[in-house]
Structures are given as C-alpha cells and as structure tokens.
Write a protein that holds these residues in place. Structure first.
Motif, PDB file in Angstrom:
ATOM      1  N   LEU A  39      38.473  39.782  28.080  1.00 57.47           N
ATOM      2  CA  LEU A  39      39.498  39.750  29.129  1.00 57.47           C
ATOM      3  C   LEU A  39      39.883  41.145  29.623  1.00 57.47           C
ATOM      4  O   LEU A  39      40.699  41.257  30.539  1.00 57.47           O
ATOM      5  N   ILE A  40      39.334  42.187  29.037  1.00 54.73           N
ATOM      6  CA  ILE A  40      39.713  43.549  29.422  1.00 54.73           C
ATOM      7  C   ILE A  40      39.324  43.838  30.870  1.00 54.73           C
ATOM      8  O   ILE A  40      40.139  44.334  31.650  1.00 54.73           O
ATOM      9  N   GLY A  41      38.083  43.531  31.258  1.00 54.34           N
ATOM     10  CA  GLY A  41      37.637  43.788  32.630  1.00 54.34           C
ATOM     11  C   GLY A  41      38.465  43.055  33.668  1.00 54.34           C
ATOM     12  O   GLY A  41      39.019  43.682  34.587  1.00 54.34           O
ATOM     13  N   PRO A  42      38.596  41.730  33.564  1.00 49.93           N
ATOM     14  CA  PRO A  42      39.417  41.007  34.533  1.00 49.93           C
ATOM     15  C   PRO A  42      40.881  41.457  34.526  1.00 49.93           C
ATOM     16  O   PRO A  42      41.523  41.512  35.573  1.00 49.93           O
ATOM     17  N   GLY A  43      41.402  41.796  33.349  1.00 52.31           N
ATOM     18  CA  GLY A  43      42.783  42.266  33.269  1.00 52.31           C
ATOM     19  C   GLY A  43      42.975  43.596  33.979  1.00 52.31           C
ATOM     20  O   GLY A  43      43.964  43.800  34.697  1.00 52.31           O
ATOM     21  N   LEU A  44      42.020  44.511  33.794  1.00 52.28           N
ATOM     22  CA  LEU A  44      42.102  45.805  34.479  1.00 52.28           C
ATOM     23  C   LEU A  44      41.961  45.653  35.987  1.00 52.28           C
ATOM     24  O   LEU A  44      42.664  46.322  36.751  1.00 52.28           O
ATOM     25  N   VAL A  45      41.059  44.770  36.417  1.00 53.73           N
ATOM     26  CA  VAL A  45      40.903  44.530  37.859  1.00 53.73           C
ATOM     27  C   VAL A  45      42.197  43.977  38.450  1.00 53.73           C
ATOM     28  O   VAL A  45      42.641  44.412  39.518  1.00 53.73           O
ATOM     29  N   LEU A  46      42.830  43.047  37.752  1.00 56.04           N
ATOM     30  CA  LEU A  46      44.094  42.496  38.237  1.00 56.04           C
ATOM     31  C   LEU A  46      45.174  43.571  38.274  1.00 56.04           C
ATOM     32  O   LEU A  46      45.946  43.656  39.237  1.00 56.04           O
ATOM     33  N   LEU A  47      45.222  44.424  37.271  1.00 56.41           N
ATOM     34  CA  LEU A  47      46.204  45.504  37.231  1.00 56.41           C
ATOM     35  C   LEU A  47      45.993  46.494  38.373  1.00 56.41           C
ATOM     36  O   LEU A  47      46.946  46.875  39.071  1.00 56.41           O
ATOM     37  N   VAL A  48      44.748  46.891  38.598  1.00 53.84           N
ATOM     38  CA  VAL A  48      44.438  47.822  39.690  1.00 53.84           C
ATOM     39  C   VAL A  48      44.729  47.173  41.047  1.00 53.84           C
ATOM     40  O   VAL A  48      45.286  47.811  41.946  1.00 53.84           O
ATOM     41  N   ALA A  49      44.356  45.896  41.201  1.00 56.41           N
ATOM     42  CA  ALA A  49      44.623  45.196  42.464  1.00 56.41           C
ATOM     43  C   ALA A  49      46.123  45.107  42.723  1.00 56.41           C
ATOM     44  O   ALA A  49      46.574  45.255  43.866  1.00 56.41           O
ATOM     45  N   THR A  50      46.905  44.897  41.675  1.00 51.58           N
ATOM     46  CA  THR A  50      48.359  44.825  41.828  1.00 51.58           C
ATOM     47  C   THR A  50      48.924  46.189  42.231  1.00 51.58           C
ATOM     48  O   THR A  50      49.750  46.284  43.152  1.00 51.58           O
ATOM     49  N   ALA A  51      48.470  47.242  41.560  1.00 51.67           N
ATOM     50  CA  ALA A  51      48.965  48.588  41.868  1.00 51.67           C
ATOM     51  C   ALA A  51      48.568  49.012  43.291  1.00 51.67           C
ATOM     52  O   ALA A  51      49.407  49.507  44.062  1.00 51.67           O
ATOM     53  N   LEU A  52      47.295  48.810  43.641  1.00 51.54           N
ATOM     54  CA  LEU A  52      46.853  49.177  44.994  1.00 51.54           C
ATOM     55  C   LEU A  52      47.515  48.301  46.060  1.00 51.54           C
ATOM     56  O   LEU A  52      47.827  48.772  47.155  1.00 51.54           O
ATOM     57  N   GLY A  53      47.730  47.036  45.730  1.00 50.87           N
ATOM     58  CA  GLY A  53      48.415  46.142  46.666  1.00 50.87           C
ATOM     59  C   GLY A  53      49.848  46.577  46.911  1.00 50.87           C
ATOM     60  O   GLY A  53      50.326  46.573  48.057  1.00 50.87           O
ATOM     61  N   VAL A  95      42.794  39.823  48.411  1.00 46.29           N
ATOM     62  CA  VAL A  95      42.163  40.557  47.307  1.00 46.29           C
ATOM     63  C   VAL A  95      42.916  40.307  46.001  1.00 46.29           C
ATOM     64  O   VAL A  95      42.317  40.058  44.959  1.00 46.29           O
ATOM     65  N   TRP A  96      44.251  40.353  46.047  1.00 45.67           N
ATOM     66  CA  TRP A  96      45.041  40.150  44.836  1.00 45.67           C
ATOM     67  C   TRP A  96      44.878  38.723  44.320  1.00 45.67           C
ATOM     68  O   TRP A  96      44.744  38.506  43.111  1.00 45.67           O
ATOM     69  N   LEU A  97      44.856  37.752  45.209  1.00 47.76           N
ATOM     70  CA  LEU A  97      44.672  36.362  44.798  1.00 47.76           C
ATOM     71  C   LEU A  97      43.295  36.151  44.163  1.00 47.76           C
ATOM     72  O   LEU A  97      43.170  35.438  43.158  1.00 47.76           O
ATOM     73  N   ALA A  98      42.263  36.781  44.716  1.00 47.30           N
ATOM     74  CA  ALA A  98      40.923  36.682  44.125  1.00 47.30           C
ATOM     75  C   ALA A  98      40.907  37.288  42.721  1.00 47.30           C
ATOM     76  O   ALA A  98      40.311  36.716  41.794  1.00 47.30           O
ATOM     77  N   ALA A  99      41.566  38.432  42.546  1.00 44.16           N
ATOM     78  CA  ALA A  99      41.632  39.057  41.217  1.00 44.16           C
ATOM     79  C   ALA A  99      42.395  38.168  40.242  1.00 44.16           C
ATOM     80  O   ALA A  99      42.004  38.019  39.069  1.00 44.16           O
TER      81      ALA A  99
END
Length: 172
Positions: free
Chosen positions: A25-39, A66-70
């Motif tokens: 879950l590390i990869g998907p979690g990091l992508v969601l975190l980055v998407a949230t921060a950039l969003g 993008v955030w919903l996809a993440a």
C-alpha cells in the motif's frame, strides 16, 4: 482471524494467518498523498486574483479527476490487500485472493516437498519476502510479500516435520 474459520475442517487449527505486507500500500498511499498536496496547492493557486474564472474551473475539475483517480486506486489496492489471505493450519497451506472473483489454492502439508524463502535488501529491512512452496505434483508456488517470511518458513517447516514424524511407525 475470522476469515479462515468457516473453511476449516473439524479439529483443524490455524497456525498462521497473514495478509500481504503493508508495503503493497506504500505506492498507492504516496500517490494519494502527493495528489492531495498538489491538488490543494493547485486550488489555492487557482483562487488567486490573476486567474480567470474559466481557468479556475478547468483547474478545479482537473484536480478533482486526478485526486479521485488516486483515491479509487488506493481504495481498490487496500480492499485487495484486505481480501488476500495466507493461512497455514496444522493440515494445509491456504491462499485466497480476490474482491469480486475469488481464487484460492490449498496444499496439504503432507504433499509439500520443500519450503524456501527469498528476500532482497529492501525486503529484509521491511521483514518481508517471497515464500516458495514445492508440492508433490505442481511447479513451485510463490507467495509474494509474506510478512516475517523467515518465521513463516520456519513454522511451515516445523509443521511439515511434525506431520512426517506422526506418520513414521514407532520402533519396537
């Protein structure tokens, strides 16, 4: 450990019940975190005075998509992780996976020829690895991301050794 109880035979005892290592879950979690921060940064930028209403709307919709996809990717991976079970009982090794379509395999302990494990540097740091089980009739089966793979390997080998000792005739 509620899951395997409904598939056990009479007097069968669960020795190990694990999900894959949390590293899945590390990869998907990091992508969601980055998407949230950039969003968040993008929404703050788009509300500035120099940005037109049309641009702000397009940026907002793009960020939302993008955030919903993440988020969906993270949730699917999380549910997949939660519904994957690696179970060792005193009689067999069970592996079950899947969300909508489930699949699984059971290997009787007496049919196991060898048990191996493999892990690289990162897996050693995270205390995870691949468990390789070779049974009497099939190609070796590899179970990836087993937490504490060395301990699971030792427990499975001990179960195999115990079952073989039970089958040997006692000397007279």
């Amino acid at each position: 450990m509620a899951y395997p109880m409904d598939v056990l035979t009479d007097d069968e005892v669960v020795v190990v019940h694990k999900h894959p290592h949390i590293k899945a879950l590390i990869g998907p979690g990091l992508v969601l975190l980055v998407a949230t921060a950039l969003g968040a940064w993008g929404l703050l930028w788009s509300t500035g005075d120099s940005v037109s209403d049309t641009t702000a709307t397009v940026v907002g919709i793009g960020i939302g998509v993008v955030w919903l996809a993440a988020l969906v990717w993270f949730v699917v991976r999380f549910v997949s992780w939660r519904t994957t079970h690696f179970v060792i009982t005193d009689r067999r090794v069970m592996f079950r996976q899947g969300i909508i379509t489930r699949s699984g395999i059971d290997i009787p302990v007496l049919r196991i020829n060898s048990v191996q494990f493999r892990h690289g540097l990162v897996d050693r740091i995270l205390r995870t690895g691949t468990l390789i089980v070779e049974s009497a009739s099939d190609d070796p089966l590899e179970f990836d991301d087993i937490p504490r793979v060395e301990k699971v390997h030792a427990l499975l080998y001990a179960r195999l050794d115990d079952r073989l000792d039970d089958d040997e005739p006692t000397p007279r």
